[in-house]
Scaffold this motif. Structure first.
Motif, short mmCIF file in Angstrom:
data_model
loop_
_atom_site.label_atom_id
_atom_site.label_comp_id
_atom_site.label_asym_id
_atom_site.label_seq_id
_atom_site.Cartn_x
_atom_site.Cartn_y
_atom_site.Cartn_z
N GLN A 146 6.77 3.36 -3.66
CA GLN A 146 5.92 4.25 -3.17
C GLN A 146 6.77 5.40 -2.26
N TYR A 147 7.91 4.87 -1.84
CA TYR A 147 8.62 5.66 -1.03
C TYR A 147 9.45 6.60 -2.21
N ASN A 160 7.02 9.09 -3.46
CA ASN A 160 6.83 10.19 -2.55
C ASN A 160 7.74 11.41 -2.77
N ILE A 161 9.13 10.64 -2.76
CA ILE A 161 10.24 11.81 -2.80
C ILE A 161 10.18 12.30 -4.21
N GLU A 212 6.41 -1.32 -2.01
CA GLU A 212 6.78 -0.21 -0.73
C GLU A 212 7.80 0.48 -0.83
N GLU A 213 8.82 -0.05 -1.63
CA GLU A 213 10.15 0.65 -1.90
C GLU A 213 9.75 1.83 -2.90
#
Length: 141
Positions: free
Chosen positions: A50-51, A54-55, A47-48
């Motif tokens: 993926q974040y 995305n940035i 999850e981290e």
């Protein structure tokens, strides 16, 4: 490009500000530098990452500091579109060993020549800088 313009560009890039330059491929090139604290395979869940990915997609090229292992970069790359590529340094540092990575969108940026760690015979740097050259349109940097 003159020395003064090159120096200003390096300062902008190294100190983490995004900047735009003209290229043949698009109207602007978006660059960033990001120190992601203790970026390692063991310290980040999916999850981290993926974040983070995305940035990264907001930019055309991003320099990342404090990379602890290549596996975490490979996991990020699996979350990015297939047009993205990366280069990563060897480990550097006096105590804690870290790496640098450049992640870039090959639709707009290509790597030029070899990348290397700056030779530091006087041991002025705790971690030697990682040098790479890129090109976008008619602009090489």
């Amino acid at each position: 490009m003159s020395f003064r313009k090159s120096f200003i560009f390096v300062l902008i890039f190294v100190f983490g500000f995004a900047t735009s330059v003209f290229s043949d491929n698009k109207s602007e090139l978006i660059l960033a530098s990001w120190n992601i604290r203790i970026l390692s395979n063991n310290s980040r869940n999916s999850e981290e990452l993926q974040y983070i990915s995305n940035i990264i997609k907001r930019y055309d090229l991003i320099a990342i500091q404090e990379v602890r292992d290549e596996e975490v970069i490979k996991r990020i790359m699996n979350m990015l579109p297939p047009t993205w590529a990366y280069i990563i340094s060897d480990q550097v540092g006096r105590g804690v060993k870290e790496r640098y990575a450049y992640i870039y969108n090959t639709e707009f940026v290509r790597k030029l020549g070899i990348s290397y760690l700056l030779d530091d015979p006087g041991d002025a740097f705790i971690r030697e800088p990682f040098i790479a050259n890129f090109i976008s349109g008619n602009f090489d940097f």
